[in-house]
Motif scaffolding. Sequence first.
Motif, PDB file in Angstrom:
ATOM      1  N   LEU A   1       5.089  25.038  48.743  1.00  0.00           N
ATOM      2  CA  LEU A   1       6.068  26.184  48.704  1.00  0.00           C
ATOM      3  C   LEU A   1       7.464  25.624  48.275  1.00  0.00           C
ATOM      4  O   LEU A   1       8.353  25.110  49.436  1.00  0.00           O
ATOM      5  CB  LEU A   1       5.986  27.158  49.948  1.00  0.00           C
ATOM      6  CG  LEU A   1       6.837  28.628  49.610  1.00  0.00           C
ATOM      7  CD1 LEU A   1       6.087  29.357  48.445  1.00  0.00           C
ATOM      8  CD2 LEU A   1       6.796  29.284  50.849  1.00  0.00           C
TER       9      LEU A   1
ATOM     10  N   ASN B   1       2.905  30.568  40.430  1.00  0.00           N
ATOM     11  CA  ASN B   1       3.360  31.463  41.133  1.00  0.00           C
ATOM     12  C   ASN B   1       2.213  31.652  42.113  1.00  0.00           C
ATOM     13  O   ASN B   1       0.943  31.562  41.814  1.00  0.00           O
ATOM     14  CB  ASN B   1       3.336  32.731  40.263  1.00  0.00           C
ATOM     15  CG  ASN B   1       4.463  32.688  39.533  1.00  0.00           C
ATOM     16  OD1 ASN B   1       5.758  32.540  39.705  1.00  0.00           O
ATOM     17  ND2 ASN B   1       4.226  32.751  38.243  1.00  0.00           N
TER      18      ASN B   1
ATOM     19  N   ASP C   1       3.187  38.725  50.482  1.00  0.00           N
ATOM     20  CA  ASP C   1       4.192  37.713  50.474  1.00  0.00           C
ATOM     21  C   ASP C   1       3.958  36.918  48.907  1.00  0.00           C
ATOM     22  O   ASP C   1       2.703  36.993  48.454  1.00  0.00           O
ATOM     23  CB  ASP C   1       3.753  36.682  51.250  1.00  0.00           C
ATOM     24  CG  ASP C   1       4.770  35.606  51.622  1.00  0.00           C
ATOM     25  OD1 ASP C   1       5.861  35.931  51.190  1.00  0.00           O
ATOM     26  OD2 ASP C   1       4.528  34.386  52.363  1.00  0.00           O
ATOM     27  N   ARG C   2       4.830  36.177  48.606  1.00  0.00           N
ATOM     28  CA  ARG C   2       5.023  35.545  47.396  1.00  0.00           C
ATOM     29  C   ARG C   2       5.649  34.439  47.364  1.00  0.00           C
ATOM     30  O   ARG C   2       6.673  34.217  48.150  1.00  0.00           O
ATOM     31  CB  ARG C   2       5.347  36.628  45.822  1.00  0.00           C
ATOM     32  CG  ARG C   2       6.819  37.044  46.265  1.00  0.00           C
ATOM     33  CD  ARG C   2       7.058  38.017  44.967  1.00  0.00           C
ATOM     34  NE  ARG C   2       6.431  39.248  45.358  1.00  0.00           N
ATOM     35  CZ  ARG C   2       6.357  40.141  44.449  1.00  0.00           C
ATOM     36  NH1 ARG C   2       6.688  39.900  42.954  1.00  0.00           N
ATOM     37  NH2 ARG C   2       6.101  41.436  44.499  1.00  0.00           N
ATOM     38  N   GLY C   3       5.545  33.537  46.262  1.00  0.00           N
ATOM     39  CA  GLY C   3       6.636  32.514  45.984  1.00  0.00           C
ATOM     40  C   GLY C   3       6.246  31.430  44.948  1.00  0.00           C
ATOM     41  O   GLY C   3       5.218  31.812  44.277  1.00  0.00           O
TER      42      GLY C   3
ATOM     43  N   GLN D   1       9.252  34.810  41.523  1.00  0.00           N
ATOM     44  CA  GLN D   1       8.169  34.445  40.880  1.00  0.00           C
ATOM     45  C   GLN D   1       8.872  34.057  39.717  1.00  0.00           C
ATOM     46  O   GLN D   1       9.723  34.482  39.250  1.00  0.00           O
ATOM     47  CB  GLN D   1       7.209  35.904  40.522  1.00  0.00           C
ATOM     48  CG  GLN D   1       6.886  36.361  41.911  1.00  0.00           C
ATOM     49  CD  GLN D   1       5.159  35.471  42.212  1.00  0.00           C
ATOM     50  OE1 GLN D   1       4.252  36.094  41.823  1.00  0.00           O
ATOM     51  NE2 GLN D   1       5.491  34.259  42.895  1.00  0.00           N
TER      52      GLN D   1
ATOM     53  N   ARG E   1       4.940  27.613  44.239  1.00  0.00           N
ATOM     54  CA  ARG E   1       4.696  26.270  44.447  1.00  0.00           C
ATOM     55  C   ARG E   1       4.492  25.256  43.384  1.00  0.00           C
ATOM     56  O   ARG E   1       4.285  25.520  42.282  1.00  0.00           O
ATOM     57  CB  ARG E   1       3.024  26.474  44.921  1.00  0.00           C
ATOM     58  CG  ARG E   1       3.328  27.356  46.434  1.00  0.00           C
ATOM     59  CD  ARG E   1       1.949  27.699  46.985  1.00  0.00           C
ATOM     60  NE  ARG E   1       1.932  28.370  48.200  1.00  0.00           N
ATOM     61  CZ  ARG E   1       1.899  27.706  49.435  1.00  0.00           C
ATOM     62  NH1 ARG E   1       2.319  26.592  49.761  1.00  0.00           N
ATOM     63  NH2 ARG E   1       2.089  28.988  50.579  1.00  0.00           N
TER      64      ARG E   1
ATOM     65  N   LEU F   1       9.974  27.720  46.490  1.00  0.00           N
ATOM     66  CA  LEU F   1      10.965  28.781  46.416  1.00  0.00           C
ATOM     67  C   LEU F   1      10.186  30.194  46.953  1.00  0.00           C
ATOM     68  O   LEU F   1       9.369  30.655  46.241  1.00  0.00           O
ATOM     69  CB  LEU F   1      11.370  29.132  44.844  1.00  0.00           C
ATOM     70  CG  LEU F   1      12.331  30.275  44.804  1.00  0.00           C
ATOM     71  CD1 LEU F   1      13.755  29.664  45.595  1.00  0.00           C
ATOM     72  CD2 LEU F   1      12.860  30.247  43.285  1.00  0.00           C
ATOM     73  N   PRO F   2      10.462  30.384  48.286  1.00  0.00           N
ATOM     74  CA  PRO F   2       9.763  31.722  48.596  1.00  0.00           C
ATOM     75  C   PRO F   2      10.208  33.076  48.019  1.00  0.00           C
ATOM     76  O   PRO F   2      11.360  33.119  47.787  1.00  0.00           O
ATOM     77  CB  PRO F   2       9.896  31.682  50.187  1.00  0.00           C
ATOM     78  CG  PRO F   2      11.100  30.745  50.368  1.00  0.00           C
ATOM     79  CD  PRO F   2      11.141  29.689  49.292  1.00  0.00           C
ATOM     80  N   GLY F   3       9.419  33.979  48.014  1.00  0.00           N
ATOM     81  CA  GLY F   3      10.017  35.395  47.516  1.00  0.00           C
ATOM     82  C   GLY F   3      10.161  35.505  46.156  1.00  0.00           C
ATOM     83  O   GLY F   3      10.884  36.337  45.813  1.00  0.00           O
TER      84      GLY F   3
END
Length: 329
Positions: free
Chosen positions: A256, A289, A246-248, A262, A250, A258-260
């Motif tokens: 968080l 990130n 998972d990434r996003g 970088q 912050r 903006l999910p998804g």
Amino acid sequence: MIWLTWRQHRRQALFTGAGLVVLAALMIPTGLAMRAAYADKGLAECVRVLSAAAPPERAEPCHRAFNEFTNQFDSVAVLGVLFLVLPLLVGLFWGAPLVAREVEQGTHRFVWTQGVSRRRWALVKFAFVVGFTAVAAVAYGLGMSWWAEPLSRAGQQSRFDVFFFDMQGAVPIGYTLFAVALGIFAGVFWPRMLTAMTVTLVGFAGLRIALTVLARPHYLPLRTRTVAIEGTTGEPGGAPGDWIVDRGIRNAAGELVLPGAQAACPPDATGPGGKACRAVTEFGPGAYNWQLYQPGSRFWLFQGIETGIFVALAALLLYLALRRIRRLA
């Protein structure tokens, strides 16, 4: 009993052996060609260059070389998808008919009145089929590991990618043993060929999907990585081969936003008049990130865990099938 079992299944064994020979005839030439192209294009050095976050003038030729390699062997990679279904095929055509065909045709009554107990009959048949398919799975898994290595490196993808994880290493052995055991189990509890094959197909596919999506990312605790947006060039952080679950992005407060996604803001990305780059303006100072990941070094540990799960399930299914055979009419 062993000789009789061989005579009953020699055609399947010969077809399986012929299938492995055909598979080798496809894998060896294409594997050698991929390795030769990998060396000729200097991709091993490119992997080191890109891992070190090289400047654009060094990274661009490597990206171009990787694209050329991928385009050259794109059709070969598609062929690899077909190899993913081999354990299921073994379960359908080795496991499911083993008992179901005997019961459907009524030949089991004749066999069990010839001085051979049901238990001995089952143990010999199960051992022959499971042992033969295990040997075939070992050959397949080792061969696919050798074959897929240039593709995974050239694609700059983690070995945890479903395409590569599921068809190499130890897991094909676990998948094959489970598929065969599930076929035998289905044939004992639903002794009709078509029904047993259907149960095998649905059960195998369902468990594989469930474990891949729900369980595999959490075999071991996930790690967290944070990388500041400001001063970052290219894809943020991480060792080659890490599995990003998972990434996003912050904000400075840890929310968080903006999910998804970088973002990167290189040191030289300051706009006219000293304005911050767009990413900093949009997400605010201190934004970073965020990644949840499994380290690439855990690949073989994950292979062992998943193989162990499927081998344990295979043993349980065979045990239940053996108990059930005693009560078959």
